[in-house]
Design a protein around this motif. Sequence first.
Motif, PDB file in Angstrom:
ATOM      1  N   GLN A 290       0.797  -1.236   0.000  1.00 30.61           N
ATOM      2  CA  GLN A 290       0.000   0.000   0.000  1.00 30.61           C
ATOM      3  C   GLN A 290       0.828   1.284   0.000  1.00 30.61           C
ATOM      4  OE1 GLN A 290      -3.273   0.082  -0.236  1.00 30.61           O
ATOM      5  NE2 GLN A 290      -3.456  -2.151  -0.165  1.00 30.61           N
ATOM      6  N   ILE A 291       2.062   1.215   0.479  1.00 36.35           N
ATOM      7  CA  ILE A 291       2.804   2.466   0.702  1.00 36.35           C
ATOM      8  C   ILE A 291       3.633   2.817  -0.534  1.00 36.35           C
ATOM      9  CG2 ILE A 291       4.464   3.654   2.229  1.00 36.35           C
ATOM     10  CD1 ILE A 291       3.684   1.573   4.400  1.00 36.35           C
ATOM     11  N   PRO A 292       3.268   3.907  -1.248  1.00 33.62           N
ATOM     12  CA  PRO A 292       4.057   4.290  -2.417  1.00 33.62           C
ATOM     13  C   PRO A 292       5.469   4.699  -1.989  1.00 33.62           C
ATOM     14  CG  PRO A 292       1.982   5.523  -2.301  1.00 33.62           C
ATOM     15  CD  PRO A 292       2.159   4.832  -0.998  1.00 33.62           C
ATOM     16  N   LEU A 293       6.441   4.428  -2.861  1.00 29.78           N
ATOM     17  CA  LEU A 293       7.839   4.661  -2.496  1.00 29.78           C
ATOM     18  C   LEU A 293       8.082   6.103  -2.035  1.00 29.78           C
ATOM     19  CD1 LEU A 293      10.725   3.594  -2.255  1.00 29.78           C
ATOM     20  CD2 LEU A 293      11.049   4.113  -4.677  1.00 29.78           C
ATOM     21  N   GLU A 294       7.511   7.066  -2.758  1.00 26.82           N
ATOM     22  CA  GLU A 294       7.788   8.463  -2.412  1.00 26.82           C
ATOM     23  C   GLU A 294       7.281   8.794  -1.005  1.00 26.82           C
ATOM     24  OE1 GLU A 294       6.877  11.370  -5.404  1.00 26.82           O
ATOM     25  OE2 GLU A 294       7.193  13.002  -3.968  1.00 26.82           O
ATOM     26  N   GLU A 295       6.080   8.314  -0.694  1.00 28.86           N
ATOM     27  CA  GLU A 295       5.508   8.556   0.646  1.00 28.86           C
ATOM     28  C   GLU A 295       6.362   7.876   1.730  1.00 28.86           C
ATOM     29  OE1 GLU A 295       1.296   7.432   0.888  1.00 28.86           O
ATOM     30  OE2 GLU A 295       1.706   6.789   2.947  1.00 28.86           O
ATOM     31  N   GLY A 296       6.770   6.643   1.469  1.00 30.01           N
ATOM     32  CA  GLY A 296       7.611   5.910   2.424  1.00 30.01           C
ATOM     33  C   GLY A 296       8.947   6.615   2.634  1.00 30.01           C
ATOM     34  N   LEU A 297       9.529   7.120   1.530  1.00 28.83           N
ATOM     35  CA  LEU A 297      10.818   7.814   1.636  1.00 28.83           C
ATOM     36  C   LEU A 297      10.684   9.085   2.468  1.00 28.83           C
ATOM     37  CD1 LEU A 297      12.250   7.547  -1.989  1.00 28.83           C
ATOM     38  CD2 LEU A 297      13.244   6.586   0.083  1.00 28.83           C
ATOM     39  N   ARG A 298       9.571   9.812   2.255  1.00 24.62           N
ATOM     40  CA  ARG A 298       9.367  11.051   3.028  1.00 24.62           C
ATOM     41  C   ARG A 298       9.294  10.752   4.519  1.00 24.62           C
ATOM     42  NH1 ARG A 298       8.709  15.392  -0.101  1.00 24.62           N
ATOM     43  NH2 ARG A 298       7.999  14.968  -2.224  1.00 24.62           N
ATOM     44  N   SER A 299       8.573   9.693   4.888  1.00 26.22           N
ATOM     45  CA  SER A 299       8.436   9.406   6.325  1.00 26.22           C
ATOM     46  C   SER A 299       9.760   8.915   6.914  1.00 26.22           C
ATOM     47  CB  SER A 299       7.287   8.441   6.593  1.00 26.22           C
ATOM     48  OG  SER A 299       7.630   7.160   6.160  1.00 26.22           O
ATOM     49  N   VAL A 300      10.505   8.143   6.137  1.00 23.37           N
ATOM     50  CA  VAL A 300      11.806   7.679   6.635  1.00 23.37           C
ATOM     51  C   VAL A 300      12.759   8.867   6.779  1.00 23.37           C
ATOM     52  CG1 VAL A 300      13.856   6.318   6.039  1.00 23.37           C
ATOM     53  CG2 VAL A 300      11.599   5.320   5.801  1.00 23.37           C
ATOM     54  N   TYR A 301      12.684   9.813   5.837  1.00 24.64           N
ATOM     55  CA  TYR A 301      13.576  10.979   5.922  1.00 24.64           C
ATOM     56  C   TYR A 301      13.224  11.848   7.134  1.00 24.64           C
ATOM     57  CZ  TYR A 301      16.258  15.122   4.874  1.00 24.64           C
ATOM     58  OH  TYR A 301      17.126  16.178   4.986  1.00 24.64           O
ATOM     59  N   THR A 302      11.939  12.014   7.402  1.00 24.65           N
ATOM     60  CA  THR A 302      11.527  12.786   8.583  1.00 24.65           C
ATOM     61  C   THR A 302      12.060  12.120   9.858  1.00 24.65           C
ATOM     62  OG1 THR A 302       9.534  13.403   7.400  1.00 24.65           O
ATOM     63  CG2 THR A 302       9.504  13.745   9.775  1.00 24.65           C
ATOM     64  N   ALA A 303      11.905  10.801   9.946  1.00 17.66           N
ATOM     65  CA  ALA A 303      12.391  10.072  11.132  1.00 17.66           C
ATOM     66  C   ALA A 303      13.915  10.178  11.237  1.00 17.66           C
ATOM     67  CB  ALA A 303      11.963   8.608  11.051  1.00 17.66           C
ATOM     68  N   PHE A 304      14.588  10.107  10.103  1.00 16.34           N
ATOM     69  CA  PHE A 304      16.054  10.212  10.084  1.00 16.34           C
ATOM     70  C   PHE A 304      16.500  11.581  10.610  1.00 16.34           C
ATOM     71  CE2 PHE A 304      19.882  11.722   7.897  1.00 16.34           C
ATOM     72  CZ  PHE A 304      20.805  10.761   8.287  1.00 16.34           C
ATOM     73  N   GLN A 305      15.797  12.633  10.158  1.00 18.23           N
ATOM     74  CA  GLN A 305      16.154  13.992  10.596  1.00 18.23           C
ATOM     75  C   GLN A 305      15.975  14.139  12.105  1.00 18.23           C
ATOM     76  OE1 GLN A 305      13.513  15.833   7.648  1.00 18.23           O
ATOM     77  NE2 GLN A 305      15.062  17.413   7.497  1.00 18.23           N
ATOM     78  N   GLN A 306      14.863  13.578  12.625  1.00 12.85           N
ATOM     79  CA  GLN A 306      14.619  13.673  14.070  1.00 12.85           C
ATOM     80  C   GLN A 306      15.726  12.964  14.844  1.00 12.85           C
ATOM     81  OE1 GLN A 306      10.678  12.172  14.062  1.00 12.85           O
ATOM     82  NE2 GLN A 306       9.762  14.184  13.696  1.00 12.85           N
ATOM     83  N   GLU A 307      16.081  11.777  14.393  1.00 15.34           N
ATOM     84  CA  GLU A 307      17.123  11.013  15.072  1.00 15.34           C
ATOM     85  C   GLU A 307      18.467  11.724  14.991  1.00 15.34           C
ATOM     86  OE1 GLU A 307      18.391   6.444  14.845  1.00 15.34           O
ATOM     87  OE2 GLU A 307      16.445   7.126  15.518  1.00 15.34           O
TER      88      GLU A 307
END
Length: 312
Positions: A290-307
Motif C-alpha cells: 500500500q505504501i508508495p515509495l515516495e511517501e515511504g521515503l518522506r516518512s523515513v527521511y523525517t524520522a532520520f532527521q529527528q534522530e
Amino acid sequence: MELNAKVYVAGHRGLVGSAILRALENEGYTNLVYRTSSELDLRNREDVLAFFEKEQIDYVFVAAAKVGGIAANNDYPADFIRDNLLIQTNVIDAAYRSNVKKLLFLGSTCIYPKFAPQPLKEEYLLTGSLEPTNEPYAIAKIAGINMCQSYNRQYGTKFISAMPTNMYGPNDNFDLKSSHVLPALIRKFHEANEAEAPSVEVWGTGNPKREFLHSDDLADACLFLMKSYEDSEIVNIGVGDDISIKELAELIKDIVGYKGEIVFNSTIPDGTPRKLVDVTKINGLGWKAQIPLEEGLRSVYTAFQQEHLIKQ
Ligand code: GDP
C-alpha cells in the motif's frame, strides 16, 4: 489469531521485527512477548527451550537473524551460516516442542538462484547456484524453509515461510560502510545538503534496478499470512515494481531538497542488474503493498532527521 493470543516476535528490535511489533500493537494484540538478545540468546538451545516451555506461546514470528550487506557477508561467512542455523533451528524446534499453533519464518530473496529469470517466482527455489557472496546466509535460510516444511510433513505443524524483497523503514542501518543503498543515499544527500557540498557520489552506473518495500507493508503482509495462509510452500512479499538507482537518487535528492549534482562512480561495481520478486501469488491471496515509495521515503527521511537532531 485471536487478539488475546500470546504472540512472540523474535528479533523485535530490527527493521522487520520492530515493524511486526508495531503492527500487532496497532491491531490491538495485548499479549505480546519479546526479549532482547542479552535477555535471551537465541543461539543457545537450552535457553530457548526453557523460554518456550515457560511462556507457552501461541504464535511466533521469526524475524531474528544475523544480517548484513555484501562486505559483512564476505568478511564473516562462518558467523553468518552458524548464527542463522542456530537461531532458526532452536526457535523452530522449541516452537514444535511447546505446541505453538503457528509460526512464520522470514527468508530473503537472496535464496533464489543467481541467474534465475526476473521477476523471481517462488518455484525457482533450488533450481540453480546461488550468488557466492551471500551463499552461507542463503543456505541457512533455505535450511530454515526446508525445516518448516519437514516439520509440517512429519509432525503436522503449521510453520509457514515468506520471502520479502529489499526493505526500508524506521530502525534501518544508516552506516555508510555497511548499509544498503536507500538509507545510504538518504544520509549522503542529507549531509551534502547541510554541508552545502557541490555533489553527491552514487556508486556504480545508476542503471541497476531494485524493488523497495516499506517495513510497515511487510509487517502487514506477515500478519495477513499468519491469519490466512496455511501452506508449506513459500510466498514472496514485494511491491511488484522496481526503479533504477539513478531514479532513486533523483527522488531522494528532491525529497531532501538538495540542489547540487549527482555524480555516478562507475569504478564501483553495480552488483546484480535487477532483483524483482513476482508477487502474483500473494496478490492472488488478497494482499497488496500500500505504501508508495515516495511517501515511504518522506516518512523515513523525517524520522532520520529527528534522530539526527537527537544525536547532535
Ligand atoms: P544489493 O541490492 O544487494 O546490490 O545491495 P545495495 O543496496 O548495497 O546496492 C544496490 C545498488 O545501489 C548497487 O548497484 C550499488 O552499487 C548501488 N549504490 C549506489 N550508491 C550506493 C551507496 O551509497 N551505498 C550502497 N550500499 N549502494 C549504493
